[in-house]
Scaffold this motif. Structure first.
Motif, mmCIF file in Angstrom:
data_model
loop_
_atom_site.group_PDB
_atom_site.id
_atom_site.type_symbol
_atom_site.label_atom_id
_atom_site.label_comp_id
_atom_site.label_asym_id
_atom_site.label_seq_id
_atom_site.Cartn_x
_atom_site.Cartn_y
_atom_site.Cartn_z
ATOM 1 N N ALA A 1 -7.755 9.621 -2.912
ATOM 2 C CA ALA A 1 -7.078 8.740 -3.774
ATOM 3 C C ALA A 1 -7.706 7.406 -4.237
ATOM 4 O O ALA A 1 -8.382 6.736 -3.472
ATOM 5 C CB ALA A 1 -5.596 8.205 -3.205
ATOM 6 N N ASN A 2 -7.458 7.073 -5.257
ATOM 7 C CA ASN A 2 -8.251 5.765 -5.554
ATOM 8 C C ASN A 2 -7.197 4.715 -5.323
ATOM 9 O O ASN A 2 -6.006 4.890 -5.052
ATOM 10 C CB ASN A 2 -8.553 5.769 -7.251
ATOM 11 C CG ASN A 2 -7.405 5.809 -8.026
ATOM 12 O OD1 ASN A 2 -6.176 5.838 -7.645
ATOM 13 N ND2 ASN A 2 -7.630 6.222 -9.350
ATOM 14 N N GLU A 3 -7.478 3.223 -5.462
ATOM 15 C CA GLU A 3 -6.798 2.186 -4.894
ATOM 16 C C GLU A 3 -5.538 2.192 -5.950
ATOM 17 O O GLU A 3 -4.407 1.902 -5.195
ATOM 18 C CB GLU A 3 -7.557 0.814 -5.360
ATOM 19 C CG GLU A 3 -7.049 -0.137 -4.586
ATOM 20 C CD GLU A 3 -7.907 -1.592 -4.681
ATOM 21 O OE1 GLU A 3 -9.154 -1.171 -5.010
ATOM 22 O OE2 GLU A 3 -7.623 -2.445 -4.444
ATOM 23 N N TYR A 4 -5.340 2.343 -7.226
ATOM 24 C CA TYR A 4 -4.117 2.575 -7.718
ATOM 25 C C TYR A 4 -3.073 3.395 -7.097
ATOM 26 O O TYR A 4 -1.941 3.117 -7.060
ATOM 27 C CB TYR A 4 -4.349 3.040 -9.337
ATOM 28 C CG TYR A 4 -3.144 3.114 -10.063
ATOM 29 C CD1 TYR A 4 -2.333 2.178 -10.296
ATOM 30 C CD2 TYR A 4 -2.811 4.526 -10.465
ATOM 31 C CE1 TYR A 4 -1.174 2.339 -10.979
ATOM 32 C CE2 TYR A 4 -1.624 4.724 -10.942
ATOM 33 C CZ TYR A 4 -0.601 3.464 -11.376
ATOM 34 O OH TYR A 4 0.421 3.878 -11.893
ATOM 35 N N GLN B 1 -2.254 1.829 -3.794
ATOM 36 C CA GLN B 1 -1.647 0.666 -3.805
ATOM 37 C C GLN B 1 -0.289 0.517 -4.526
ATOM 38 O O GLN B 1 0.616 -0.002 -4.155
ATOM 39 C CB GLN B 1 -2.691 -0.483 -4.385
ATOM 40 C CG GLN B 1 -2.222 -1.877 -4.124
ATOM 41 C CD GLN B 1 -2.211 -2.261 -2.689
ATOM 42 O OE1 GLN B 1 -3.167 -1.811 -1.950
ATOM 43 N NE2 GLN B 1 -1.257 -3.205 -2.264
ATOM 44 N N ALA B 2 -0.188 1.176 -5.617
ATOM 45 C CA ALA B 2 0.770 1.146 -6.400
ATOM 46 C C ALA B 2 1.904 2.176 -6.572
ATOM 47 O O ALA B 2 2.906 2.180 -6.848
ATOM 48 C CB ALA B 2 0.189 0.929 -8.021
ATOM 49 N N ILE B 3 1.528 3.324 -5.704
ATOM 50 C CA ILE B 3 2.421 4.500 -5.688
ATOM 51 C C ILE B 3 2.583 4.973 -4.044
ATOM 52 O O ILE B 3 3.794 4.987 -3.675
ATOM 53 C CB ILE B 3 1.776 5.909 -6.460
ATOM 54 C CG1 ILE B 3 1.696 5.191 -7.804
ATOM 55 C CG2 ILE B 3 2.733 7.080 -6.127
ATOM 56 C CD1 ILE B 3 1.030 6.388 -8.940
ATOM 57 N N ALA C 1 -6.428 1.205 4.804
ATOM 58 C CA ALA C 1 -5.941 0.827 5.947
ATOM 59 C C ALA C 1 -4.518 0.317 5.767
ATOM 60 O O ALA C 1 -3.759 0.733 6.932
ATOM 61 C CB ALA C 1 -6.905 -0.611 6.346
ATOM 62 N N ARG C 2 -3.930 -0.197 4.825
ATOM 63 C CA ARG C 2 -2.397 -0.612 4.595
ATOM 64 C C ARG C 2 -1.726 0.886 4.481
ATOM 65 O O ARG C 2 -0.648 1.345 5.255
ATOM 66 C CB ARG C 2 -2.292 -1.272 3.308
ATOM 67 C CG ARG C 2 -2.989 -2.683 3.239
ATOM 68 C CD ARG C 2 -2.916 -2.903 1.788
ATOM 69 N NE ARG C 2 -3.646 -4.101 1.544
ATOM 70 C CZ ARG C 2 -3.058 -5.296 1.122
ATOM 71 N NH1 ARG C 2 -1.982 -5.317 1.044
ATOM 72 N NH2 ARG C 2 -4.216 -6.255 0.897
ATOM 73 N N TYR C 3 -2.423 1.749 3.882
ATOM 74 C CA TYR C 3 -1.585 3.176 3.822
ATOM 75 C C TYR C 3 -1.594 3.746 4.990
ATOM 76 O O TYR C 3 -0.526 4.293 5.409
ATOM 77 C CB TYR C 3 -2.636 3.946 2.775
ATOM 78 C CG TYR C 3 -1.952 5.257 2.577
ATOM 79 C CD1 TYR C 3 -0.857 5.793 1.995
ATOM 80 C CD2 TYR C 3 -2.607 6.276 3.427
ATOM 81 C CE1 TYR C 3 -0.495 7.128 1.930
ATOM 82 C CE2 TYR C 3 -2.096 7.628 3.448
ATOM 83 C CZ TYR C 3 -1.193 8.116 2.740
ATOM 84 O OH TYR C 3 -0.793 9.359 2.559
#
Lengths: 358, 437
Positions: free
Chosen positions: A44-47, A50-52, A184-186
């Protein structure tokens, strides 16, 4: 044909009481969890992350918490946003006061603080229930948000009243703050939600969950068979608030990065309640499905007109999105009042008979 | 004409046109627009978005872009909601933007930590985190021409002037009605400092999101009967406040909104009662400038306008123009160093940091007298522009003051102090400005 349990014999109590007694279920879940850990961080890309996906995981955790309280113990609550705020502000105060403490431990302690506050606001549940209790918990929502906005100590006297997630690491990997990668957050959010979902599943299968359900279904009968209402209800409030508190801390630390009290307003409480209702009251899977529905569908709807080449003005697009989203909610609740989880269950039952229905 | 001449002529054309053709595809600068045309903040959000888009259209239509590089933009609806704003930012980030205008203090707070990681300028013109105006700590954030803290100091100076001297402020009662969010709270520390220094009594009155419910606030105002009211409101909150003030018969010419609380949409609903209401600003209202004529000629007359022609010239529409102009000029400044081509975020950051908008340049842009010249430096991302005051006469806004200077000696040390505090929170280190390029 694929979804058959023929030939799978339960020869021990352990296998009879397993979370997923059917082998196919077990494998699907194990593979799904493995895939969730491995695929998105690589693909997955950052969008997307981070957003989904990150907000989806965090809302799932909050919905899980509310589902334990409302779905299993039958205590209608509108204080979710407030309890999430408690978790967020507790985590902020703790990690700024003790920068050396591992952020995961900070999350857990923040959850415990939220649980304590939840217990406090759960006390009225002994005397009032249903809509009356919802109003009482609404008071918690308004009071807590007001408190954090009013008392500057909670935001370390920042002039704007905003709390900011400082950079913190777990096993040497940055997971909060601006330097943390989305992957890392994910992974952190996913690990927490996986552990807590497993814990919740086991909780509701055991003595505690059964006593919650007994209270939910008929509290007087439950009392007669020996369930102690005050203890049971308060436990539900405490554990539910713990989950919500951790979700609130994650919301600030893993998703938003910084937040004001507006992020925890009553709209959030409603949102989580909708997730629980749409996903399915009294279902662990339902919490995830409901969160996915509420988080993903609006984003999906926003993107549809553009992807089919319709260049609508953004305001019109937003209004269409709200209308379609509302209509979808009504549609789902008419088709299946018990939520998306129930739809999934029906599908599984149909699959068991497939291709030879009665 | 001989054949030879024709061939040479054709060759010359081809040689000259070739680079233009070859590089015609990617000659765009992408600017994401986080707008809110729906929700409780739409009354303020719509005119800004329209002004923004119209100015960018003007640059493309009239000048063919910035030195031949076209501006491209895409709107994303945030409803002034922080979470939706973050989603929009992440979505539009994929298109390679160079500067983002969040138009919400809440969203600005989210984007400030992301900016250095994503190499993208956050331009919060006159809003956002005031502490970020110290460019040594926040190289990627710009808040010129002035900040909330400077604005508050200019408002107090203006009130002092109206009272007949700063010493007359002693014992006066001033109330600050603010949106109970990071945005609304921004002015409070400055007002508190000034209240101690100048001896006026300050009362802080918070109004919760979205601001439709203000009865208790105005009861307090009635009881207190302040000499002056200063308001930091936004969206639907403004018109409710102006209506409430009119209904309790407060002297409207002693009621000053900050620059987000003085738009047509804020005063029209209160009708006659709003007459005399004032607002701070850093540019003139109205459509009497050449840039407006150009927008009508090149954008609206071609059917490319984003709003109604009659709605041009409201303060927030003009604010959108100023904001778009400043972004465009910063990109143009960057082009003087890096060439006339699509730039990276880092190059545009240089352009912002070295922006020097002179009186002469403003005249060239058709904005003489519209706004104030600005010079940005590495230390000073605020530019410290002075503030104007406008008044509503029942039909239109007109300027009622000269440029009022801010109290830099009070504000700047506070900004530097706050920048250290906020910068350390994010784990930043101070930049040495003598080495900045």
């Amino acid at each position: 044909m694929i979804y058959r349990e023929a030939g799978q014999f339960k020869t021990s109590y352990a296998s009879d009481q397993a979370i997923f007694p059917i082998a196919q279920d077990r494998w699907v879940v194990v593979l799904a969890v493995l895939a969730a850990f491995l695929v998105p961080p690589l693909v997955a890309n950052e969008y997307w992350l981070q957003a989904i996906l990150i907000p989806f995981l965090i809302y799932s955790l909050a919905a899980l918490g509310l589902n334990l309280l409302t779905g299993y113990a039958g205590q209608l609550s509108l204080g979710t946003g407030g309890f999430m705020a408690v978790g967020a502000y507790a985590a902020f105060k703790l990690t700024t006061a003790f920068p050396g403490v591992n952020i995961l431990i900070v999350f857990l302690i923040a959850g415990i603080v939220a649980a304590a506050v939840g217990l406090l606001f759960g006390i009225p549940s002994l005397r009032i229930k249903g809509f009356y209790l919802a109003v009482a918990t609404l008071a918690a929502q308004f009071f807590l948000v007001w408190l954090f906005n009013k008392v500057a100590w909670f935001s370390n006297y920042a002039s704007s009243g905003t709390i900011t997630a400082p950079p913190r690491t777990v096993f040497g990997v940055m997971v909060t703050g601006p330097g943390a990668t989305a992957s890392a957050r994910y992974v952190t959010a996913l690990a927490l939600v996986a552990v807590f979902a497993l814990a919740a599943k086991n909780l509701v299968r055991g003595r505690v969950g059964r006593s919650w359900m007994a209270i939910r279904d008929r509290d007087i009968a439950a009392e007669i068979i020996g369930v102690r209402p005050l203890r049971t209800k308060l436990l539900a409030f405490g554990i539910s608030s713990f989950y919500c508190g951790v979700a609130g801390a994650e919301l600030v630390f893993l998703y938003l990065g910084s937040a004001e009290t507006l992020a925890f307003d009553v709209g959030l409480s409603f949102l989580v309640l909708f997730m629980v209702i749409i996903g399915g009251l009294g279902s662990i899977l339902g919490s995830f499905l409901g969160a996915a529905f509420i988080v993903l569908v609006p984003i999906f709807l926003t993107r549809v007109p553009r992807s089919v080449g319709l260049d609508l003005p953004v305001a019109l697009q937003k209004q269409i999105e709200l209308m379609v989203f509302g209509a979808l909610i009504i549609f789902f609740l008419i088709v299946e009042p018990n939520g998306l989880a129930r739809l999934w269950q029906i599908t599984k039952e149909k699959l068991r008979l497939w291709p030879f229905p009665h | 004409m001989s054949v030879r001449r024709v061939i040479i002529g054709l060759l010359a054309i081809v040689v000259m046109a070739a680079p233009a053709v070859a590089s015609a595809q990617a000659k765009e600068v992408f600017i994401p627009l986080l707008v809110y045309r729906t929700g409780p903040y739409a009354p303020s959000g719509i005119p800004i978005a329209n002004g923004f888009v119209d100015y960018f259209s003007l640059v493309n239509e009239r000048d063919g872009g910035l030195n031949g590089v076209k501006l491209a933009w895409e709107e994303c609806e945030t409803q002034y909601d922080t979470k939706q704003g973050v989603e929009c930012y992440e979505r539009l980030k994929a298109k390679g933007p160079v500067v983002v205008n969040p138009y919400s203090t809440g969203i600005t707070y989210q984007l400030i930590p992301k900016a250095p990681v994503d190499k993208l300028v956050v331009f919060s013109m006159g809003y956002g985190m005031t502490a970020a105006a110290d460019g040594r700590w926040f190289p990627w954030v710009f808040s010129f021409p002035t900040t909330y803290w400077s604005q508050a100091s200019a408002v107090i100076r203006y009130i002092g002037q109206q009272e007949g001297g700063m010493d007359k402020l002693k014992g006066k009662k001033i109330a600050h009605i603010f949106h109970n969010s990071p945005y609304g709270k921004e002015a409070n520390p400055t007002l508190e400092t000034l209240s101690k220094q100048l001896g006026f009594d300050l009362t802080l009155l918070a109004v919760d999101h979205p601001g439709q419910e203000q009865k208790s606030t105005w009861l307090q105002v009635r009881r207190l009967n302040p000499d002056w009211i200063f308001m930091s409101g936004w969206g639907v909150m403004n018109q409710v406040a102006v209506k409430e003030a009119a209904s309790i018969g407060y002297k409207m010419d002693h009621f000053i909104g900050n620059w987000w609380s003085a738009n047509d949409s804020d005063v029209v609903p209160a009708g006659e009662g709003a007459k005399g209401y004032k607002g701070a600003t850093f540019h003139a209202p109205g459509t009497s400038f050449k840039v407006h004529q150009d927008i009508v000629k090149f954008v609206y007359d071609k059917g490319k306008g984003s709003g109604k022609k009659e709605e041009m010239g409201s303060p927030l529409y003009n604010r959108g123009i100023v904001n778009a102009m400043l972004s465009a000029e910063a990109i143009r400044t960057a082009m003087t160093k890096f060439g006339n081509k699509p730039l990276t975020g880092e190059q545009v950051r240089w352009g912002f940091e070295n922006l020097n908008l002179t009186e002469k340049r403003l005249e060239e842009l058709g904005m003489k007298g519209f706004t104030h010249p600005i010079k940005v430096t590495c230390e000073d991302h605020e530019g410290n522009g002075p503030v104007l005051f406008q008044q509503w006469d029942g039909k239109k806004w007109s300027l009622v003051s000269d440029w009022i200077p801010t109290m830099r000696e009070v504000v700047r040390p506070k900004i530097e102090e706050a920048a250290i505090q906020e910068g350390k929170k994010l784990g930043y280190e101070m930049r040495d400005c003598s080495k900045a390029g």
